[in-house]
Design a protein around this motif. Structure first.
Motif, PDB file in Angstrom:
ATOM      1  N   HIS A  75       0.808  -1.216   0.000  1.00  0.00           N
ATOM      2  CA  HIS A  75       0.000   0.000   0.000  1.00  0.00           C
ATOM      3  C   HIS A  75       0.843   1.269   0.000  1.00  0.00           C
ATOM      4  O   HIS A  75       0.544   2.204  -0.759  1.00  0.00           O
ATOM      5  CB  HIS A  75      -0.969  -0.024   1.182  1.00  0.00           C
ATOM      6  CG  HIS A  75      -2.015  -1.076   1.054  1.00  0.00           C
ATOM      7  ND1 HIS A  75      -3.152  -0.902   0.302  1.00  0.00           N
ATOM      8  CD2 HIS A  75      -2.093  -2.340   1.555  1.00  0.00           C
ATOM      9  CE1 HIS A  75      -3.887  -1.997   0.344  1.00  0.00           C
ATOM     10  NE2 HIS A  75      -3.263  -2.883   1.102  1.00  0.00           N
ATOM     11  N   PHE A  76       1.880   1.308   0.810  1.00  0.00           N
ATOM     12  CA  PHE A  76       2.740   2.490   0.753  1.00  0.00           C
ATOM     13  C   PHE A  76       3.513   2.529  -0.552  1.00  0.00           C
ATOM     14  O   PHE A  76       3.576   3.571  -1.227  1.00  0.00           O
ATOM     15  CB  PHE A  76       3.713   2.514   1.930  1.00  0.00           C
ATOM     16  CG  PHE A  76       4.726   3.636   1.829  1.00  0.00           C
ATOM     17  CD1 PHE A  76       4.372   4.930   2.138  1.00  0.00           C
ATOM     18  CD2 PHE A  76       6.027   3.380   1.401  1.00  0.00           C
ATOM     19  CE1 PHE A  76       5.291   5.968   2.020  1.00  0.00           C
ATOM     20  CE2 PHE A  76       6.949   4.406   1.286  1.00  0.00           C
ATOM     21  CZ  PHE A  76       6.581   5.705   1.587  1.00  0.00           C
ATOM     22  N   GLY A  77       4.109   1.384  -0.928  1.00  0.00           N
ATOM     23  CA  GLY A  77       4.880   1.358  -2.173  1.00  0.00           C
ATOM     24  C   GLY A  77       4.029   1.681  -3.378  1.00  0.00           C
ATOM     25  O   GLY A  77       4.392   2.523  -4.211  1.00  0.00           O
ATOM     26  N   GLY A  78       2.867   1.031  -3.491  1.00  0.00           N
ATOM     27  CA  GLY A  78       1.986   1.303  -4.613  1.00  0.00           C
ATOM     28  C   GLY A  78       1.449   2.715  -4.600  1.00  0.00           C
ATOM     29  O   GLY A  78       1.400   3.392  -5.643  1.00  0.00           O
ATOM     30  N   GLY A  79       1.025   3.182  -3.438  1.00  0.00           N
ATOM     31  CA  GLY A  79       0.487   4.537  -3.343  1.00  0.00           C
ATOM     32  C   GLY A  79       1.515   5.600  -3.666  1.00  0.00           C
ATOM     33  O   GLY A  79       1.221   6.589  -4.348  1.00  0.00           O
ATOM     34  N   MET A  80       2.747   5.398  -3.199  1.00  0.00           N
ATOM     35  CA  MET A  80       3.813   6.359  -3.484  1.00  0.00           C
ATOM     36  C   MET A  80       4.103   6.425  -4.980  1.00  0.00           C
ATOM     37  O   MET A  80       4.170   7.517  -5.568  1.00  0.00           O
ATOM     38  CB  MET A  80       5.080   5.965  -2.726  1.00  0.00           C
ATOM     39  CG  MET A  80       6.295   6.821  -3.044  1.00  0.00           C
ATOM     40  SD  MET A  80       7.803   6.211  -2.263  1.00  0.00           S
ATOM     41  CE  MET A  80       8.002   4.623  -3.087  1.00  0.00           C
ATOM     42  N   VAL A  81       4.268   5.265  -5.602  1.00  0.00           N
ATOM     43  CA  VAL A  81       4.528   5.240  -7.042  1.00  0.00           C
ATOM     44  C   VAL A  81       3.364   5.861  -7.804  1.00  0.00           C
ATOM     45  O   VAL A  81       3.555   6.625  -8.753  1.00  0.00           O
ATOM     46  CB  VAL A  81       4.780   3.795  -7.518  1.00  0.00           C
ATOM     47  CG1 VAL A  81       4.831   3.745  -9.047  1.00  0.00           C
ATOM     48  CG2 VAL A  81       6.075   3.254  -6.932  1.00  0.00           C
TER      49      VAL A  81
END
Length: 288
Positions: free
Chosen positions: A185-191
């Motif tokens: 969620h953090f990785g996907g949201g950041m990208v």
């Protein structure tokens, strides 16, 4: 709230923040909270050996995990497409673009994770691919209605690579995020937030956001009166703000619970296993 309003130009870089369906306010915030929670709770017994060497723990049935991911995927069509504000005129055509971009992000992310898992594990790791799908979906939300299809494809590939990297960092740091919520969620949201600020076009922005102003922003890869980089900076600042707020809120939530000994089960239950104590067992994953 004023930062997040897509049509308010006077607050953050004169463009506002572009996060169409919630890559930041939903996924980044949830991922940061999960990271704080996993760190405060601590790893499961036996998860790490000496020098933080990770130990593969028993997992549930991979078929059920994949089924849940496909349910998640189907739900994202409702989430992303349902964020369209008007179902008339050109906005109707935007529905198709949202569906295609959502599909491309999830598919490309899964492919990227599969390739990387073959490189590292010498085989396709099914759980990692399932998590790659979820990461791509999280990354699709910010720009699904405003990005080009090429941008969505690149976003998905980056989501898969970032998930793989962040998952490895968690293991190296000795943090036991059981279902990889932070990398997903953090990785996907950041990208997703940063990609939306790169690949958004003015024409798609006007249709999706119902923008009729003279100074419509676009992604940093395009020329639109200098507003491209302003939009990127706005999204970056908002990403940092959401992360910081979620981190503080996570500490405020989890630390008192830890002090009151409300975060972990007793040692007997942990040794026996939560599945066994709750329903006398679960369907194990057979190695293949």
């Amino acid at each position: 709230k004023q930062w997040y309003q897509r049509r308010v130009r006077g607050y953050l870089m004169k463009t506002g923040v572009l996060d169409f369906a919630g890559s930041s306010v939903v996924h980044v915030s949830g991922g940061i909270m999960a990271l704080v929670g996993a760190y405060v709770v601590g790893p499961r017994k036996g998860r790490f050996a000496g020098e933080r060497a990770s130990v593969r723990m028993p997992r549930q049935n991979v078929t059920y995990a994949a089924l849940g991911a496909f349910f998640f995927w189907a739900g994202f069509y409702a989430l992303n497409m349902g964020t369209i504000q008007n179902f008339q005129g050109d906005s109707v055509n935007a529905l198709g673009k949202v569906a295609v971009n959502t599909t491309l992000c999830a598919t490309a992310s899964a492919i990227a994770v599969a390739v990387l898992s073959v490189y590292r594990e010498k085989r396709i790791e099914p759980y990692s691919v399932v998590n790659g799908i979820c990461t791509g979906l999280a990354g699709s939300s910010a720009g699904c209605a405003t990005m080009t299809t090429e941008g969505a494809l690149v976003t998905g590939l980056l989501c898969g690579a970032v998930y793989f990297l962040l998952s490895s960092i968690l293991c190296s740091a000795g943090v036991d995020d059981v279902t990889d919520v932070w990398p997903i969620h953090f990785g996907g949201g950041m990208v997703g937030m940063l990609s939306a600020a790169f690949f958004t076009t003015q024409s798609f922005y006007k249709i999706a956001v119902l923008d009729s102003g003279d100074a419509t922003p676009c992604g940093a890869l395009y020329v639109c009166d200098g507003l491209g980089w302003r939009l990127f900076v706005a999204n970056l600042v908002f990403l940092i703000a959401v992360s910081a707020w979620s981190f503080v809120a996570g500490l405020a939530l989890f630390l008192p619970l830890k002090v009151m000994s409300l975060l972990r089960v007793d040692k007997l239950t942990e040794d026996a296993g939560l599945d066994f104590m709750a329903d006398k067992g679960a369907v194990p994953l057979k190695r293949f």
